[in-house]
Design an enzyme around this catalytic site. Structure first.
Site, short mmCIF file in Angstrom:
data_model
loop_
_atom_site.label_atom_id
_atom_site.label_comp_id
_atom_site.label_asym_id
_atom_site.label_seq_id
_atom_site.Cartn_x
_atom_site.Cartn_y
_atom_site.Cartn_z
N TYR A 189 0.75 -1.46 0.05
CA TYR A 189 -0.06 -0.06 -0.15
C TYR A 189 0.98 1.29 0.04
O TYR A 189 1.11 2.05 -0.85
CB TYR A 189 -0.87 0.09 1.26
CG TYR A 189 -2.08 -0.95 1.17
CD1 TYR A 189 -2.69 -1.24 0.15
CD2 TYR A 189 -1.91 -2.13 1.99
CE1 TYR A 189 -3.88 -2.39 0.11
CE2 TYR A 189 -2.79 -3.21 1.91
CZ TYR A 189 -3.67 -3.41 0.92
OH TYR A 189 -4.60 -4.54 0.94
N PRO A 226 -11.51 0.09 -3.08
CA PRO A 226 -12.90 -0.31 -3.64
C PRO A 226 -14.01 0.37 -3.34
O PRO A 226 -13.88 1.40 -2.53
CB PRO A 226 -12.73 -1.65 -2.86
CG PRO A 226 -11.56 -2.05 -2.11
CD PRO A 226 -11.03 -0.69 -2.16
N SER A 273 -12.43 -11.70 -4.98
CA SER A 273 -12.27 -11.68 -3.51
C SER A 273 -13.86 -11.71 -3.16
O SER A 273 -14.68 -11.06 -3.77
CB SER A 273 -11.65 -10.19 -2.88
OG SER A 273 -11.56 -10.01 -1.71
N TYR A 284 -6.21 -14.84 -8.31
CA TYR A 284 -5.80 -14.36 -7.06
C TYR A 284 -7.37 -14.57 -6.12
O TYR A 284 -8.08 -13.60 -6.57
CB TYR A 284 -5.23 -13.14 -6.97
CG TYR A 284 -4.92 -12.30 -5.87
CD1 TYR A 284 -3.64 -12.09 -5.16
CD2 TYR A 284 -6.01 -12.12 -4.73
CE1 TYR A 284 -3.04 -11.55 -4.24
CE2 TYR A 284 -5.58 -11.20 -3.51
CZ TYR A 284 -3.99 -11.10 -3.33
OH TYR A 284 -3.59 -10.51 -2.17
N GLN A 305 -25.89 -29.20 -1.95
CA GLN A 305 -25.01 -29.93 -2.82
C GLN A 305 -23.73 -30.58 -2.05
O GLN A 305 -22.69 -31.10 -2.73
CB GLN A 305 -24.72 -29.31 -3.91
CG GLN A 305 -25.69 -29.20 -5.23
CD GLN A 305 -26.44 -30.21 -5.82
OE1 GLN A 305 -25.53 -31.28 -5.98
NE2 GLN A 305 -27.59 -30.38 -6.03
N ASP A 357 -18.00 -20.74 -1.55
CA ASP A 357 -16.92 -19.94 -2.00
C ASP A 357 -15.98 -20.53 -3.12
O ASP A 357 -15.71 -20.09 -4.18
CB ASP A 357 -15.94 -19.38 -0.77
CG ASP A 357 -14.86 -18.65 -1.38
OD1 ASP A 357 -15.27 -17.28 -1.57
OD2 ASP A 357 -13.86 -19.02 -1.31
N HIS A 411 -7.56 1.31 1.16
CA HIS A 411 -7.47 -0.14 1.49
C HIS A 411 -6.32 -0.28 2.41
O HIS A 411 -6.28 -1.32 3.18
CB HIS A 411 -7.32 -0.76 0.13
CG HIS A 411 -7.55 -2.28 0.31
ND1 HIS A 411 -7.55 -2.92 1.30
CD2 HIS A 411 -8.17 -3.03 -0.74
CE1 HIS A 411 -7.86 -4.07 1.01
NE2 HIS A 411 -8.26 -4.29 -0.02
N1 COA Z 1 -21.02 -28.57 2.42
C1 COA Z 1 -21.84 -27.72 3.08
N2 COA Z 1 -21.59 -26.82 3.39
C2 COA Z 1 -20.32 -26.21 3.09
C3 COA Z 1 -19.60 -26.94 2.50
C4 COA Z 1 -19.76 -28.08 2.20
N3 COA Z 1 -18.69 -28.90 1.53
N4 COA Z 1 -18.26 -26.12 2.80
C5 COA Z 1 -18.58 -24.88 3.34
N5 COA Z 1 -19.94 -24.91 3.73
C6 COA Z 1 -20.58 -23.79 4.23
C7 COA Z 1 -19.84 -23.18 5.34
O1 COA Z 1 -19.89 -24.06 6.50
C8 COA Z 1 -20.54 -21.92 5.67
O2 COA Z 1 -21.62 -21.89 6.14
P1 COA Z 1 -22.48 -20.78 6.89
O3 COA Z 1 -22.93 -19.89 5.69
O4 COA Z 1 -23.63 -21.39 7.60
O5 COA Z 1 -21.50 -20.40 7.79
C9 COA Z 1 -20.79 -21.57 4.21
O6 COA Z 1 -20.80 -22.85 3.47
C10 COA Z 1 -19.62 -20.66 3.39
O7 COA Z 1 -18.47 -21.42 3.42
P2 COA Z 1 -17.43 -21.07 2.16
O8 COA Z 1 -18.09 -20.81 1.12
O9 COA Z 1 -16.62 -22.58 2.15
O10 COA Z 1 -16.63 -20.25 2.58
P3 COA Z 1 -16.43 -18.90 3.38
O11 COA Z 1 -17.51 -18.16 3.51
O12 COA Z 1 -15.85 -19.00 4.66
O13 COA Z 1 -15.32 -17.71 3.03
C11 COA Z 1 -12.92 -17.28 2.36
C12 COA Z 1 -14.05 -18.35 2.52
C13 COA Z 1 -11.81 -17.73 1.97
C14 COA Z 1 -13.58 -16.04 1.46
C15 COA Z 1 -13.25 -16.45 3.92
O14 COA Z 1 -12.85 -17.30 5.07
C16 COA Z 1 -12.26 -15.45 3.79
O15 COA Z 1 -10.98 -15.51 4.04
N6 COA Z 1 -12.77 -14.31 3.86
C17 COA Z 1 -11.78 -13.05 3.66
C18 COA Z 1 -11.70 -12.45 2.30
C19 COA Z 1 -11.36 -11.25 2.20
O16 COA Z 1 -10.18 -10.88 2.88
N7 COA Z 1 -12.02 -10.29 1.76
C20 COA Z 1 -11.68 -8.84 1.41
C21 COA Z 1 -10.60 -8.48 0.60
S1 COA Z 1 -10.59 -6.79 0.44
#
Ligand code: COA
Length: 647
Positions: free
Chosen positions: A129, A142, A572, A471, A444, A449, A360
């Site tokens: 940054y 953003p 992201s 990324y 499913q 994510d 940011h």
């Molecule tokens: N079967 C059923 N459910 C599942 C699953 C599976 N195989 N895998 C995940 N899920 C569920 C999770 O339990 C979660 O449930 P909830 O909504 O009840 O909590 C939900 O699906 C979402 O999980 P998932 O999509 O796997 O990931 P996440 O929402 O935890 O996101 C990241 C993952 C990497 C995006 C997150 O952890 C992260 O790091 N976020 C920050 C990103 C960031 O920095 N953004 C800003 C940049 S400026």
């Protein structure tokens, strides 16, 4: 550089967390496997003189992970992006690195990690940054949208804005009262320090490397209207938040006041950082400008009351709001009605598009998105929500005078041309996908994510017949002062899946490869959130060479390193329950930015690219992504698999 390195967090028993702040926990509760590493002690630091917190979070130190593991992982991520010969070259360079100069750099990094709770934090802030010289506009800051509004009168416009300001102040109050719940990942707490850095923070332009100024005791906001700046105190003399009606009257008075636009000096903040640093020096030297600029910089946040811009069609509202939030539409629209150095700029356009632009450097999108949800929620509260706020004994707003001279005016003109080119060049397109959302994917037994990531991989492959280095940011908040690690989403599995989708393949194979690709991504994401990705460790090793005047190893010029770091897809997830999304520009010339918000039953993808690049086209990528999502649903539906009990 004024960001406090003290630990400004407090462990909070969830019992006494106010109901409003429960919102903040949503989306943050992560269920990960236990991760054992060194714990940062419960540090007892001298409280910041300006801002007193009880620093009691127990957070992990960020370690230097074993070199060989990282390099092996790295080699694997490069394979789908290289020819056989390039891959062989990369393997050779990697082996030489691990056996040779990489060891020395690893030793230096381990020493740095032993001497600090997070060897990366300060280095990342500077490298990613403060030393970055391109404009913060488009390249780094953003936009985060609020749901679209329709204002039938100026009264409604200012009433809404006043309520947004009030909601923001309530959010800040919760932070000040240490009501941000501490969330856990496995057994470990997540670092909350980013929440404390978003109010009262401002980037200060300097030649070569900017500063951050932090004024947590600030009691005013700065309203920007037709390029004029106004200081608006938002607390009474007893320290109570002003009632929205009091704020509204003042906003209306500002809005109905000076009708002629002022010199758009805010546009200077949109320029290349060294150019802005130069004009900042000149601007500050005129008359009383030093004090005036300090009033802007020390505000909690700015509020831009923007002149209406046309929304040709309701369907283009998502693109218009993205443009207004990211760059303001250029010098003929609202780009001068900004102060892009402020961490938070609230932007409300008379036509109803509104949201934040956020700088940011002090924080990731998460605290901003949570603030967005919190504020939107407060907008629907009963009148009793405002009980206890002040209606008298306050200072009214006052104009902040900023003088110019012919040299500064010339610089404003040049910065205006620059922002016009930038705004003109950015191609934004938002996909609001309504075919399904997280609920379908969870049923499913697929990670939503990871599924979105694979959809983007497939959409790119479908369009270009070649994979993109992709990324995705993963938070590193499991560590003291942790920011992000890169999830490298392009994998052997993602490419096998995309190929099966575009080539002739049976549905059973496609669904199998889809599941393998999603699971492979989820595995990498979990590693990344524990700091065991590839990119930050390799960055640390490179920085060790630079800091110690050692030669940067040939490994960093290997085809694998170069190609896998050219992220043509910069993505992201920023989650919000609202009809809202975050949006930003692409990372490389021939790439796309794609920030997404997967909600229960629909999803937003904010796509960006450069019009000047002949290889990219946001409209076409939008169509490719939409049909990729449709195809993937069809494949899953055809397979007709009943959700399995456990993966
Ligand atoms: N079967 C059923 N459910 C599942 C699953 C599976 N195989 N895998 C995940 N899920 C569920 C999770 O339990 C979660 O449930 P909830 O909504 O009840 O909590 C939900 O699906 C979402 O999980 P998932 O999509 O796997 O990931 P996440 O929402 O935890 O996101 C990241 C993952 C990497 C995006 C997150 O952890 C992260 O790091 N976020 C920050 C990103 C960031 O920095 N953004 C800003 C940049 S400026």
């Amino acid at each position: 550089m004024v960001i406090s390195t003290s630990i400004n967090d407090q462990r909070q028993n969830t019992d006494d967390v106010s109901q409003e702040m429960q919102l903040l926990t949503r989306n943050l509760v992560l269920n990960l496997t236990k991760h054992a590493t060194k714990l940062a002690p419960v540090v007892s630091v001298t409280p910041n003189r300006n801002y007193c917190f009880k620093p009691t979070q127990r957070l992990l130190w960020f370690p230097a992970f074993p070199l060989e593991n990282t390099v092996n992982k790295f080699v694997n991520t490069t394979k789908p992006l290289l020819t056989d010969q390039e891959f062989a070259e990369t393997q050779k360079a990697s082996e030489a690195f691990v056996k040779g100069c990489g060891r020395e750099l690893q030793g230096l990094l381990e020493r740095a990690a032993d001497n600090s709770s997070n060897w990366l934090a300060e280095r990342w802030l500077k490298t990613a940054y403060l030393q970055y010289r391109d404009p913060v506009v488009v390249y780094s800051s953003p936009g985060m949208t609020f749901p679209h509004k329709i204002f039938c009168s100026d009264e409604e416009f200012t009433e809404y804005t006043a309520k947004v300001i009030f909601g923001m102040l309530k959010y800040k109050q919760s932070i000040d009262e240490n009501k941000v719940p501490v969330v856990k990942m496995g057994d470990n707490e997540l670092d909350n320090s980013q929440f404390y850095r978003v109010f009262g923070t401002c980037r200060i332009p300097r030649q070569g490397e900017d500063d951050l100024k932090f004024c947590p005791k600030s009691k005013h906001v700065v309203v920007i209207c037709r390029n004029h700046f106004y200081k608006l105190p938002v607390y009474s003399k007893e320290g109570k938040i002003l009632h929205p009606e009091v704020i509204r009257c003042q906003l209306l008075s500002i809005w109905n006041g000076e009708k002629a636009a002022g010199c758009p000096i805010g546009i200077l903040t949109s320029d290349h950082r060294d150019k802005w640093a130069k004009s900042y020096g000149l601007l500050k030297a005129i008359g009383n400008n030093k004090c005036s600029l300090e009033v802007i910089q020390s505000s909690m946040f700015t509020v831009s009351l923007d002149d209406s811009v046309p929304v040709d069609h309701p369907e283009t509202a998502n693109e218009v709001v993205s443009e207004q939030l990211i760059h303001g539409g250029g010098s003929k629209q609202n780009s001068g009605n900004r102060w892009f150095d402020k961490t938070i700029q609230v932007i409300v356009n008379r036509n109803g598009v509104n949201g934040f632009c956020y700088e940011h450097s002090p924080a990731e999108g998460q605290p901003i998105a949570l603030m967005d949800d919190f504020v939107v929620d407060t907008l629907n509260k009963e009148d009793s929500f405002y009980d206890g706020s002040a209606t008298d004994n306050y200072d009214g707003y006052e104009k902040i005078n900023i003088e110019t001279n012919p040299v500064v005016k010339k610089m404003v003109e040049m910065s205006g041309k620059n922002i016009d080119e930038l705004a003109q060049n950015l191609h934004l397109k938002v996909l609001h996908y309504k075919g399904f959302g997280k609920e379908f994917l969870k049923a499913q037994k697929l990670s939503p994510d990871s599924f979105c990531q694979m959809a983007m991989q497939y959409a790119f492959y479908k369009h270009y017949k070649t994979p993109a280095a992709q990324y995705e940011s993963a938070h590193l908040r499991i560590y003291h002062q942790g920011r992000t690690e890169t999830i490298r989403s392009c994998s052997n599995e993602s490419v096998a899946f995309a190929k099966a989708m575009v080539e002739k393949s049976d549905d059973a194979t496609r669904v199998k490869l889809l599941r393998e690709a999603v699971q492979g991504h989820q595995k990498y994401a979990k590693m990344a959130m524990q700091g065991q990705g590839v990119d930050r460790h390799l960055l640390g090793l490179k920085l060790m060479a630079l800091e110690n005047n050692l030669e940067v190893p040939a490994f960093f010029k290997s085809p694998g390193f170069v190609k896998s770091s050219q992220f043509r897809m910069s993505t992201s997830q920023v989650a919000s329950v609202n009809h809202a999304f975050m949006c930003y520009g692409p990372l490389v010339d021939n790439g796309y930015g794609c920030c997404y918000n997967p909600r229960k039953n629909d999803m937003f993808f904010a796509i960006s690219s450069w019009k000047s690049n002949s290889e990219t086209d946001s409209d076409k990528f939008h169509d490719s992504l939409k049909s990729a999502l449709d195809d993937m649903k069809e494949v899953l539906s055809k397979a007709g698999e009943k959700p399995k009990a456990k993966l």
